[in-house]
Design a protein around this motif. Structure first.
Motif, PDB file in Angstrom:
ATOM      1  N   ASP A 162     -13.857  -7.524  -3.850  1.00 18.76           N
ATOM      2  CA  ASP A 162     -14.335  -6.756  -2.724  1.00 18.76           C
ATOM      3  C   ASP A 162     -13.258  -6.646  -1.640  1.00 18.76           C
ATOM      4  O   ASP A 162     -13.366  -5.819  -0.739  1.00 18.76           O
ATOM      5  CB  ASP A 162     -15.534  -7.513  -2.132  1.00 18.76           C
ATOM      6  N   TYR A 163     -12.271  -7.480  -1.716  1.00 16.46           N
ATOM      7  CA  TYR A 163     -11.289  -7.589  -0.635  1.00 16.46           C
ATOM      8  C   TYR A 163      -9.908  -7.261  -1.199  1.00 16.46           C
ATOM      9  O   TYR A 163      -9.345  -6.192  -0.923  1.00 16.46           O
ATOM     10  CB  TYR A 163     -11.357  -9.022  -0.105  1.00 16.46           C
ATOM     11  N   VAL A 164      -9.376  -8.157  -2.040  1.00 11.59           N
ATOM     12  CA  VAL A 164      -8.043  -7.931  -2.584  1.00 11.59           C
ATOM     13  C   VAL A 164      -8.030  -6.665  -3.445  1.00 11.59           C
ATOM     14  O   VAL A 164      -7.107  -5.850  -3.360  1.00 11.59           O
ATOM     15  CB  VAL A 164      -7.570  -9.149  -3.418  1.00 11.59           C
ATOM     16  N   GLY A 165      -9.082  -6.514  -4.237  1.00 10.82           N
ATOM     17  CA  GLY A 165      -9.162  -5.333  -5.106  1.00 10.82           C
ATOM     18  C   GLY A 165      -9.098  -4.041  -4.298  1.00 10.82           C
ATOM     19  O   GLY A 165      -8.391  -3.089  -4.650  1.00 10.82           O
ATOM     20  N   LYS A 166      -9.805  -4.022  -3.175  1.00  8.63           N
ATOM     21  CA  LYS A 166      -9.796  -2.812  -2.337  1.00  8.63           C
ATOM     22  C   LYS A 166      -8.425  -2.557  -1.722  1.00  8.63           C
ATOM     23  O   LYS A 166      -7.991  -1.409  -1.591  1.00  8.63           O
ATOM     24  CB  LYS A 166     -10.839  -2.951  -1.215  1.00  8.63           C
ATOM     25  N   ILE A 167      -7.776  -3.654  -1.288  1.00 12.12           N
ATOM     26  CA  ILE A 167      -6.432  -3.495  -0.707  1.00 12.12           C
ATOM     27  C   ILE A 167      -5.483  -2.941  -1.776  1.00 12.12           C
ATOM     28  O   ILE A 167      -4.698  -2.009  -1.519  1.00 12.12           O
ATOM     29  CB  ILE A 167      -5.894  -4.839  -0.151  1.00 12.12           C
ATOM     30  N   GLU A 168      -5.563  -3.493  -2.992  1.00  6.63           N
ATOM     31  CA  GLU A 168      -4.683  -3.043  -4.082  1.00  6.63           C
ATOM     32  C   GLU A 168      -4.853  -1.551  -4.354  1.00  6.63           C
ATOM     33  O   GLU A 168      -3.888  -0.788  -4.438  1.00  6.63           O
ATOM     34  CB  GLU A 168      -4.998  -3.832  -5.359  1.00  6.63           C
ATOM     35  N   LYS A 169      -6.112  -1.152  -4.486  1.00  7.60           N
ATOM     36  CA  LYS A 169      -6.395   0.253  -4.823  1.00  7.60           C
ATOM     37  C   LYS A 169      -5.867   1.166  -3.707  1.00  7.60           C
ATOM     38  O   LYS A 169      -5.161   2.146  -3.962  1.00  7.60           O
ATOM     39  CB  LYS A 169      -7.908   0.428  -4.991  1.00  7.60           C
ATOM     40  N   PHE A 170      -6.175   0.800  -2.477  1.00  4.58           N
ATOM     41  CA  PHE A 170      -5.702   1.602  -1.356  1.00  4.58           C
ATOM     42  C   PHE A 170      -4.174   1.669  -1.347  1.00  4.58           C
ATOM     43  O   PHE A 170      -3.578   2.735  -1.180  1.00  4.58           O
ATOM     44  CB  PHE A 170      -6.195   1.019  -0.020  1.00  4.58           C
ATOM     45  N   HIS A 171      -3.558   0.493  -1.493  1.00  7.60           N
ATOM     46  CA  HIS A 171      -2.101   0.414  -1.384  1.00  7.60           C
ATOM     47  C   HIS A 171      -1.419   1.325  -2.400  1.00  7.60           C
ATOM     48  O   HIS A 171      -0.499   2.090  -2.064  1.00  7.60           O
ATOM     49  CB  HIS A 171      -1.644  -1.035  -1.570  1.00  7.60           C
ATOM     50  N   LYS A 172      -1.873   1.248  -3.641  1.00  6.57           N
ATOM     51  CA  LYS A 172      -1.254   2.079  -4.693  1.00  6.57           C
ATOM     52  C   LYS A 172      -1.384   3.562  -4.361  1.00  6.57           C
ATOM     53  O   LYS A 172      -0.437   4.337  -4.493  1.00  6.57           O
ATOM     54  CB  LYS A 172      -1.922   1.790  -6.048  1.00  6.57           C
ATOM     55  N   GLU A 173      -2.561   3.949  -3.935  1.00  6.66           N
ATOM     56  CA  GLU A 173      -2.782   5.363  -3.625  1.00  6.66           C
ATOM     57  C   GLU A 173      -1.941   5.808  -2.430  1.00  6.66           C
ATOM     58  O   GLU A 173      -1.389   6.903  -2.413  1.00  6.66           O
ATOM     59  CB  GLU A 173      -4.276   5.612  -3.338  1.00  6.66           C
ATOM     60  N   TRP A 174      -1.859   4.928  -1.446  1.00  6.93           N
ATOM     61  CA  TRP A 174      -1.143   5.284  -0.208  1.00  6.93           C
ATOM     62  C   TRP A 174       0.352   5.430  -0.493  1.00  6.93           C
ATOM     63  O   TRP A 174       1.003   6.383  -0.050  1.00  6.93           O
ATOM     64  CB  TRP A 174      -1.393   4.192   0.844  1.00  6.93           C
ATOM     65  N   ILE A 175       0.894   4.464  -1.255  1.00  5.74           N
ATOM     66  CA  ILE A 175       2.314   4.520  -1.601  1.00  5.74           C
ATOM     67  C   ILE A 175       2.597   5.778  -2.436  1.00  5.74           C
ATOM     68  O   ILE A 175       3.572   6.506  -2.185  1.00  5.74           O
ATOM     69  CB  ILE A 175       2.739   3.238  -2.369  1.00  5.74           C
ATOM     70  N   ALA A 176       1.699   6.053  -3.383  1.00  7.73           N
ATOM     71  CA  ALA A 176       1.886   7.242  -4.222  1.00  7.73           C
ATOM     72  C   ALA A 176       1.860   8.513  -3.369  1.00  7.73           C
ATOM     73  O   ALA A 176       2.677   9.425  -3.528  1.00  7.73           O
ATOM     74  CB  ALA A 176       0.791   7.295  -5.298  1.00  7.73           C
ATOM     75  N   LYS A 177       0.949   8.524  -2.411  1.00  4.74           N
ATOM     76  CA  LYS A 177       0.803   9.706  -1.555  1.00  4.74           C
ATOM     77  C   LYS A 177       2.085   9.999  -0.763  1.00  4.74           C
ATOM     78  O   LYS A 177       2.470  11.163  -0.585  1.00  4.74           O
ATOM     79  CB  LYS A 177      -0.364   9.477  -0.588  1.00  4.74           C
ATOM     80  N   TRP A 178       2.730   8.951  -0.266  1.00  5.39           N
ATOM     81  CA  TRP A 178       3.881   9.144   0.611  1.00  5.39           C
ATOM     82  C   TRP A 178       5.234   9.004  -0.090  1.00  5.39           C
ATOM     83  O   TRP A 178       6.282   9.168   0.544  1.00  5.39           O
ATOM     84  CB  TRP A 178       3.834   8.159   1.788  1.00  5.39           C
ATOM     85  N   ALA A 179       5.198   8.689  -1.403  1.00  7.87           N
ATOM     86  CA  ALA A 179       6.478   8.435  -2.112  1.00  7.87           C
ATOM     87  C   ALA A 179       7.324   9.712  -2.156  1.00  7.87           C
ATOM     88  O   ALA A 179       6.794  10.820  -2.144  1.00  7.87           O
ATOM     89  CB  ALA A 179       6.189   7.917  -3.502  1.00  7.87           C
TER      90      ALA A 179
END
Lengths: 491, 491
Positions: free
Chosen positions: A474-491
Motif C-alpha cells: 500500500d505504501y512502497v508499492g505505490k511509490i514504486e509504481k508512481f516513480h516508474k511512471e513519472w521517470i518514464a514521463k519525463w525521460a
C-alpha cells in the motif's frame, strides 16, 4: 490622530511583521502538507472523494508513529500508568475493580508517581519534577558509565522546545551554528527566527551519510572567511533524515574540533533507541565520548544533549516530553537557562511522566515486563525490517538510489531527475524534487518531503519518507509504481 | 588552532550568551521562589525541618490551583474522560467494568473524541485538532453573539505559549508594546527576549485598578516622543495581579485608541470565568466589543484574544492547554502564524482535549451535570469568598490597604513600608517590598511576589498573593501576624 475609514490600512502585513518570521522555512509542514490536509478533507465527503485516485492520505512527511492508519500502538504499560494518574480515583476508590484489569506494577508505579507529583493538572518545578530528573540522571549514568547531575537535567516539551530554548540562549544575533546538510529543518527555522547564521557542513552520501572532519573544518573556515563567529555545532545522531549512526572515531573528531575551536556541542540524540544493527553500529552518546577523552577535553567541552519520548519505541509525540542534559556548562549560565525555563512555566506534566516511563521501564520479573518487551520489540523490529526492505526496493528502481539506514526512522533516497522535469519545474518556479513530491501526493495520497526542505548538495535531488508505514504494498508499492511512471514521463 | 588546557576559557559565560537573555526578568519564579524550593527540601529532612519556624511552604506566588495542600480538586468529568483517552482499552475491552464506575456521558464523550483524534500520543494538526477548533468557535459565538471562524483559532500550550508566539511575530526589534503596570511579567520577559520595547500605561489603584484613556494616551505620546513606534497593546482582563474587571465603556475607549493609532490589540482573557459579581461587573470579551462598534472599527481593529484551561474553575495548568482567536488579521499574516505554529509541531494533545472540555461542559440532563455543577460552583464560590475575606482583613491591618478584586485569582495589597525598612533594604541592595516578601517567607513559609516584580508607581510597595489558599487562619492569619510584627519592628 484619527485615520479615516477609507485610508486606514491593516497594521499587520507581510511588510510590517517581524521580518525574521518571513525568513523561517519549514518544509516538513509546508505547501505539501497543506495540500495533504485539503485532500483529507475532500476524502471525508463521499461525493468529492470519488474524484481522487486514492482513498486515504498517508502522512509519510513526519515521524508520527501513532498516527491513524499506522501500525504502532502505544505501549500498554505507559497508558495504564498515565490513565491512573489522570484519574487517581481509579486506584483510590476502585482498587478492587482496577486490580482486575491492571497489573500490580502499573498500580504501584502510579501510586509512587502520584506521591511525588500530586495532580498532573498542577504546575511543577520549572526544570521538571525533581524525582523524575533523578531517574533521568540514573538512566544516563547506567547508559554511559559516567555520573550525571539531576540539577543539570531539564525536562522539556519535546526535544524541539529544548533545542529552541538552547539556541536562543547560546547564540547572539549574527553568530553561527554549524548544521549538517541534510538536516532537520527545526534548526534552520529557529536560527532564522533568532537572527543567527546557519553554517552548513555536508554529510557524505556515498559513505552512508558520514560526518567527515574535513567537511567540518571546511565549514568552520568558510564561516571565518565570511566573518561569522562559529559558536555552536548541532549534530543529529542517529541522523535525521539520513539514518546514519556515528562511529566513536567520528565523534571524537567532532569533540576535538569543538575543543580546538571553542564551539558548544549540541547533540540531538532523540533516535538513540532506533538502532538497527547494535553490534555493528551501536549508539554511543556524546556525553560518554566527551567524558572518555583526555581530562582537559572531558572537563571543558560544553555539551547539551537532547532526548525525547516522541521517537524510540514509545512514539508519544502528542504528549510533548523530553529532556536535555548540560555538561561542562558554567553554573551561572545554568541559572540563566533555568530562568528562561521559568518563563514558560513548566513542561506538560504527563510528558514528564512519559520521561519517567522512558528511563525506567518494567524490569524482568515485573508483572508488565513480558508485554512491554513484546510490544517494544515488535515496534523496533518492524521499523528495522521495513527500513531495510524499503531501501532494497528503492535501490532496484530506475533513477533512484538509497543508502540503507543504520538508525532513526526515515529513508532519504536520491532521485536522478531527468533534465526535462528539471526544466519544467523551473518554469513552475519550484525545485524539481518539490514537483516530484507534489506529483507523488496527487497520484497516490502519499505525503513525503522533498530533499530541498532539508538541504542537499547542489544538483542532487532527494525525498524523505518515514519507514513508519501501513502495509508495504500500500505504501512502497505505490511509490514504486508512481516513480516508474513519472521517470518514464519525463525521460 | 588548538588552545592549551590552561588557557581555554568556557565558550558560554554571562558575557558571551545572548544578551537579551540577561535582560529577561521574571520575578514570579525568581530568588524568592528558589528559596522556597530550598525550604521545601529542608522540610523533607526531619532533623533539619525542626530548625524552621513553619512546617510547610505555601506557594502563594503562582496561580496553581491544583498544587498539593490546596483545596481545589480537578473536575471529575475532565479526568474521567481523559483517563479513557489515555487508555482506550478501558472502554474498548472493559466497557462492562468501566460502565459501573463512569457515567455514560463520560464514555460517550471519550468515544467521540477518540473517533476525532485517535491516539493522544500522535501529533495533531499544528493549529490543533479541527473538531475542537470548531467547538471553540461555537463557544465564542454563543458567548459573544458574533460569528467565529475555526480557521482563525489556534490551540496552544497554555496562553503563555500563544502570547510569546504572537509578540514575536507582531513586533520588529525596537518596536513598542503597551503593557499595563502592574502587569504579569510574562509580557516584559518576552519583550526583552525579542528586543522589543515595553511601553507602560498605569492602572489607577484608587479606582479599583481601572484603565484610563488618559493613561493610555499619555503612554502612546511618551513612546512617540522617545521615538518608539507603538505597534501593540496588551491588556489583561480580568486583571493580573490587580483583579480589576473592565467596563464596556473602558473597553470601547481602548478599541477606539487602537483604531486611531494603528495598534494591534492583544487581549489576555484567561480569567474570564473568574468573575466575582457578574451582575455588577460582568466579563465582556474584546471580540464582542470590537464587533459591536461602528463598522469601520469593527472590521479593522486587529485583535488577538487568549484563553486558557489553566485558570477558571478547571485550573489544569500542568496540562498546558489554551487557544487564541484572530480577529481582523490579514490572511497572509494568518498563514505566517500557522507556519510558526508548525515549527513547534503541535500543542500537547490532552491540553487540546482540555479545551474541548472547557468550551463544551456537561449540560443539564447529562449524567455528569450535577457533579460538574457542584464542583465548579464550589471552586468558584470558594475563590470569590476567600478573595473578599482576604481584602477585608488586609484592609484592617496597619500600613496595608487592599483593593477588593472583581475577578481573577490574586490580591495586590499596598504596603506602607516604614522609612527605616526602606533604608535597610537599600543597604541590602534590594527593593523594600522584596525584603518584605523574603522576611515573610522566612517567618511563615508563605511564598508571595513583591510588587516590584509586576511594576508599580514609584514610591509605592505591593505584594501579590493568590486567593487560592489552604485554611484561612493557616494563611491569612500568618500573614497578619507577620505583618504586624514586621511593621512594628521597622516603625
Amino acid at each position: 490622530m484619527a485615520a479615516s475609514a477609507s485610508t486606514r490600512k491593516p497594521v499587520l502585513s507581510l511588510e510590517s511583521i517581524n521580518p525574521a518570521v518571513l525568513d523561517v522555512h519549514y518544509a516538513v509542514r509546508g505547501e505539501l502538507a497543506l495540500k495533504a490536509v485539503a485532500y483529507e478533507e475532500q476524502l471525508q465527503d463521499p461525493a468529492k472523494a470519488k474524484e481522487l485516485p486514492f482513498d486515504k492520505v498517508v502522512t509519510a512527511n513526519i515521524g508520527n508513529p501513532q498516527q491513524k492508519g499506522l501500525n504502532q500502538r502505544p505501549i500498554t504499560f505507559w497508558r495504564q500508568v498515565i490513565s491512573l494518574l489522570e484519574n487517581p480515583a481509579l486506584f483510590q476508590d476502585h482498587l478492587d475493580v482496577i486490580s482486575k484489569i491492571y497489573p500490580e506494577d502499573v498500580i504501584a508505579r502510579a501510586k509512587t508517581l502520584y506521591g511525588e507529583i500530586g495532580s498532573v493538572g498542577a504546575y511543577t518545578h520549572s526544570k521538571g519534577i525533581p524525582a523524575i530528573r533523578k531517574k533521568v540522571a540514573a538512566f544516563i549514568e547506567k547508559r554511559d558509565g559516567h555520573p550525571a547531575n539531576p540539577e543539570h537535567i531539564f525536562l522539556t516539551a519535546g526535544a524541539s522546545a529544548g533545542v529552541s530554548q538552547i539556541l536562543g540562549l547560546v547564540l547572539k544575533p549574527g553568530e553561527g551554528c554549524m548544521i549538517p546538510i541534510p538536516q532537520y529543518p527545526l534548526y534552520t527555522a529557529t536560527l532564522a527566527y533568532i537572527h543567527a547564521k546557519p553554517v552548513p557542513y555536508y554529510l557524505d552520501e556515498a559513505t552512508g551519510w558520514s560526518t567527515s572532519t574535513e567537511g567540518l573544518i571546511e565549514g568552520v573556515n568558510k564561516a571565518k572567511a565570511d566573518g561569522i563567529k562559529v559558536k555552536a555545532l548541532a549534530i543529529i545522531n542517529p541522523g535525521n533524515p539520513t539514518g546514519g549512526v556515528l562511529s566513536r572515531e567520528s565523534m571524537e573528531k567532532v569533540v576535538q574540533l569543538c575543543y580546538d575551536e571553542g564551539i558548544v556541542l549540541l547533540a540531538d540524540e532523540v533516535y538513540q533507541r532506533n538502532i538497527f544493527d547494535p553490534k555493528e553500529r551501536p549508539f554511543i552518546s556524546f556525553k560518554e565520548v566527551v567524558r572518555s577523552m583526555p581530562k582537559e577535553i572531558a572537563e571543558s567541552v560544553e555539551l547539551v544533549s537532547f532526548h525525547s519520548i516522541s521517537k524510540g519505541v514509545s512514539g508519544e509525540c502528542g504528549r510533548r516530553g523530553g529532556y536535555f542534559e548540560l555538561t561542562n556548562i558554567a553554573e551561572d549560565v545554568v541559572e540563566q537557562i533555568y530562568k528562561m525555563a521559568s518563563v514558560t512555566l513548566c513542561p506538560p506534566v504527563t510528558g514528564q511522566v512519559g520521561v519517567d516511563l522512558l528511563v525506567d521501564p518494567p524490569k524482568p520479573g515485573d508483572a508488565s515486563y513480558d508485554q512491554w518487551l513484546a510490544e517494544t520489540t515488535l515496534t523496533h523490529d518492524n521499523l528495522r525490517d521495513r527500513s531495510k526492505l524499503m531501501s532494497e526496493r528503492f535501490n532496484q528502481l530506475p533513477n533512484m538510489s538509497c543508502q540503507p539506514a543504520e538508525g532513526a526512522m526515515y529513508l532519504f533516497p536520491q532521485i536522478k531527475i531527468p533534465q526535462r522535469a528539471i526544466d519544467e519545474a523551473k518554469k513552475r518556479g519550484k525545485d524539481a524534487d518539490v514537483m516530484y513530491t507534489l506529483d507523488l501526493l496527487d497520484a497516490t495520497g502519499i505525503c513525503s518531503v522533498a530533499g530541498s526542505g532539508f538541504g542537499q548538495e547542489k544538483g542532487t535531488y532527494h525525498l524523505r519518507v518515514t519507514a513508519l508505514c501501513p502495509g508495504v504494498e500500500d505504501y512502497v508499492g505505490k511509490i514504486e509504481k508512481f516513480h516508474k511512471e513519472w521517470i518514464a514521463k519525463w525521460a
